[in-house]
Design a protein around this motif. Sequence first.
Motif, PDB file in Angstrom:
ATOM      1  N   ALA B 142       0.828  -1.213   0.000  1.00  0.00           N
ATOM      2  CA  ALA B 142       0.000   0.000   0.000  1.00  0.00           C
ATOM      3  C   ALA B 142       0.860   1.260   0.000  1.00  0.00           C
ATOM      4  O   ALA B 142       0.444   2.296  -0.536  1.00  0.00           O
ATOM      5  N   GLY B 143       2.059   1.179   0.562  1.00  0.00           N
ATOM      6  CA  GLY B 143       2.957   2.331   0.550  1.00  0.00           C
ATOM      7  C   GLY B 143       3.346   2.703  -0.874  1.00  0.00           C
ATOM      8  O   GLY B 143       3.412   3.889  -1.224  1.00  0.00           O
ATOM      9  N   VAL B 144       3.592   1.695  -1.703  1.00  0.00           N
ATOM     10  CA  VAL B 144       3.913   1.944  -3.123  1.00  0.00           C
ATOM     11  C   VAL B 144       2.705   2.560  -3.833  1.00  0.00           C
ATOM     12  O   VAL B 144       2.836   3.540  -4.578  1.00  0.00           O
ATOM     13  N   ARG B 145       1.519   2.005  -3.565  1.00  0.00           N
ATOM     14  CA  ARG B 145       0.311   2.545  -4.217  1.00  0.00           C
ATOM     15  C   ARG B 145       0.109   4.012  -3.840  1.00  0.00           C
ATOM     16  O   ARG B 145      -0.195   4.852  -4.697  1.00  0.00           O
ATOM     17  N   CYS B 146       0.272   4.345  -2.563  1.00  0.00           N
ATOM     18  CA  CYS B 146       0.107   5.736  -2.128  1.00  0.00           C
ATOM     19  C   CYS B 146       1.124   6.656  -2.784  1.00  0.00           C
ATOM     20  O   CYS B 146       0.812   7.791  -3.143  1.00  0.00           O
ATOM     21  N   LYS B 147       2.346   6.165  -2.920  1.00  0.00           N
ATOM     22  CA  LYS B 147       3.398   6.974  -3.552  1.00  0.00           C
ATOM     23  C   LYS B 147       3.021   7.267  -5.013  1.00  0.00           C
ATOM     24  O   LYS B 147       3.161   8.395  -5.485  1.00  0.00           O
ATOM     25  N   LEU B 148       2.533   6.241  -5.726  1.00  0.00           N
ATOM     26  CA  LEU B 148       2.095   6.433  -7.119  1.00  0.00           C
ATOM     27  C   LEU B 148       0.978   7.478  -7.187  1.00  0.00           C
ATOM     28  O   LEU B 148       0.975   8.363  -8.058  1.00  0.00           O
ATOM     29  N   ILE B 149       0.036   7.363  -6.259  1.00  0.00           N
ATOM     30  CA  ILE B 149      -1.110   8.285  -6.237  1.00  0.00           C
ATOM     31  C   ILE B 149      -0.647   9.713  -5.997  1.00  0.00           C
ATOM     32  O   ILE B 149      -1.090  10.655  -6.673  1.00  0.00           O
ATOM     33  N   GLU B 150       0.271   9.872  -5.040  1.00  0.00           N
ATOM     34  CA  GLU B 150       0.751  11.219  -4.730  1.00  0.00           C
ATOM     35  C   GLU B 150       1.491  11.819  -5.929  1.00  0.00           C
ATOM     36  O   GLU B 150       1.275  12.994  -6.273  1.00  0.00           O
ATOM     37  N   VAL B 151       2.337  11.023  -6.561  1.00  0.00           N
ATOM     38  CA  VAL B 151       3.089  11.525  -7.718  1.00  0.00           C
ATOM     39  C   VAL B 151       2.133  11.904  -8.854  1.00  0.00           C
ATOM     40  O   VAL B 151       2.280  12.959  -9.485  1.00  0.00           O
ATOM     41  N   LEU B 152       1.129  11.074  -9.114  1.00  0.00           N
ATOM     42  CA  LEU B 152       0.176  11.387 -10.189  1.00  0.00           C
ATOM     43  C   LEU B 152      -0.628  12.643  -9.861  1.00  0.00           C
ATOM     44  O   LEU B 152      -0.848  13.497 -10.735  1.00  0.00           O
ATOM     45  N   ALA B 153      -1.089  12.754  -8.603  1.00  0.00           N
ATOM     46  CA  ALA B 153      -1.885  13.922  -8.218  1.00  0.00           C
ATOM     47  C   ALA B 153      -1.065  15.203  -8.366  1.00  0.00           C
ATOM     48  O   ALA B 153      -1.559  16.216  -8.871  1.00  0.00           O
ATOM     49  N   LEU B 154       0.187  15.154  -7.926  1.00  0.00           N
ATOM     50  CA  LEU B 154       1.045  16.343  -8.028  1.00  0.00           C
ATOM     51  C   LEU B 154       1.381  16.659  -9.488  1.00  0.00           C
ATOM     52  O   LEU B 154       1.362  17.819  -9.903  1.00  0.00           O
ATOM     53  N   SER B 155       1.676  15.629 -10.286  1.00  0.00           N
ATOM     54  CA  SER B 155       2.052  15.843 -11.691  1.00  0.00           C
ATOM     55  C   SER B 155       0.895  16.386 -12.515  1.00  0.00           C
ATOM     56  O   SER B 155       1.112  17.087 -13.508  1.00  0.00           O
TER      57      SER B 155
END
Lengths: 303, 303
Positions: B142-155
């Motif tokens: 889930a830590g990896v999934r959250c990181k992906l989500i944060e990067v996509l939201a910011l990008s």
Amino acid sequence: MTEQLDAIASFEQSLAECADKVTVVLDKFIPSAIGPEAQLMRAMRHGALAGGKRLRPFITIEVGRLFDAPEKSLLRAASALECVHAYSLVHDDLPCMDDDDLRRGLPTVHKAFDEATAVLAGDALQALAFEILANTETHGDAGVRCKLIEVLALSSGARGMVGGQMIDMAPSFDDKDALNILARMQRMKTGALISCAAEFGAIIGGANEHEHQALAGFTTDLGLAYQIKDDLLDVQGDEAVLGKAVSKDKDAGKQNFVSLLGEESAISRIEMLADQAKQHLSVFGGRATTLTQTVDFVLDRRH
Amino acid sequence: MTEQLDAIASFEQSLAECADKVTVVLDKFIPSAIGPEAQLMRAMRHGALAGGKRLRPFITIEVGRLFDAPEKSLLRAASALECVHAYSLVHDDLPCMDDDDLRRGLPTVHKAFDEATAVLAGDALQALAFEILANTETHGDAGVRCKLIEVLALSSGARGMVGGQMIDMAPSFDDKDALNILARMQRMKTGALISCAAEFGAIIGGANEHEHQALAGFTTDLGLAYQIKDDLLDVQGDEAVLGKAVSKDKDAGKQNFVSLLGEESAISRIEMLADQAKQHLSVFGGRATTLTQTVDFVLDRRH
């Protein structure tokens, strides 16, 4: 009588305090209005910070309190949810959608800025919601953050809020199915996000299956009652008090719960749903007093 | 010569296979077109499934391969990213934005349906991106999934893609700052999502800091070269080959890299950036052959 008035004053103070805290979180997360893209941030602030009852965040926080959940997590999650609610209003107000000039007594975003800016501000507010939820400070457990993100994405997407808005855009319903389609539309367009609000509090609070179910029942009844009340206000309300146009459904030739059920039947339906909603809370005993008051607040409101 | 042609054919086959796999994932995740909201799903499909090079997903998958990352995770993440790219095109084509009738040789979503449907389909595609990323099957951690989500939201948000689009909507730039503002616009509007594509592969692959940096350098140069090439195609291109209108910037009185630098200087800038982009990949040695070919593909393309 005095006791009752005190309870109402205390409830309204809690609601106002919650609204202020959500505004502080959103203000912190919306980037500063600098650089050649500054207008976007100004429009996001206009859409997300200017007023609103913040009813959904309040539900998240009050449900979380049933489980003594950490306030910071509740507040962050509630603010993310409010971003999605705010973006949906910005897009719903667009000329190609409901074409509204007024929202919460202020010009809508496309009126205060322009249409392109309103589309982009809504898009950026949606992204911001997921940015807030994914942030490690929102909750220490990434599994919890992912669960919140999944629930919000499902509640707001094609099978939730946006799907409901699509139904609302349909020219008109088949007469014999009208009430069914209207109920489906309500469950998706407004119900899904109200249910998401309680679900957020339950996820952060670590509710058990039985408690999740009770809360789902509570928000289903509350959400439907809320919509019927909205339709009543559209018929009976005062534009100055509401801060938005009235008689919109009638003027647009749209059916709503009041046009289909009649005013009297709509009012008794609201009362029945209010009783049911409160019944669902009985598993939480006296701890759910504020949520019980929320039902009365929603149904007695004049705006 | 034959060897080189074989390499190109093999590269193009890899790209086409990746595109097909992404289409399968998106087709699975977009809900069926049933119920009174069915038009929404049809519009989502029109916007997300109809063609496209799927260059961003390809970058995610090829970067992930550098680290032997699991293909299922890469494909899911890449498809989520493509949802965001697709939603941005649907909204950018709206009459209040770039007002385009044609995309990938087909009518744009608001032309095939209507404006309200296009706004809603874009909104639902954005929510779908985060739904896919939050799903437990996308990655076990889930830590990896959250990181992906944060990067996509910011990008994709106000400081990324949407912010860049806001700059692009500005009437015109100050002459002395034009190239700076244009570069900022490009970094945000198109660069951020290309960088996100590589970052996705690096996150899933568990890249170290040095590798993250190298990939960030690669996508920064590739993204800028891509945009200058796009501006060249807008000047030199053939509408039938491109599948969209040409001379759009000139007709709209907009500056772009070619109008500011001149064709010759734009071409040499592209060549310099291409060399730099490939240099960044040198840390990965022979394993980065496909990514190196991607640079040539992007810059030799005619559409």
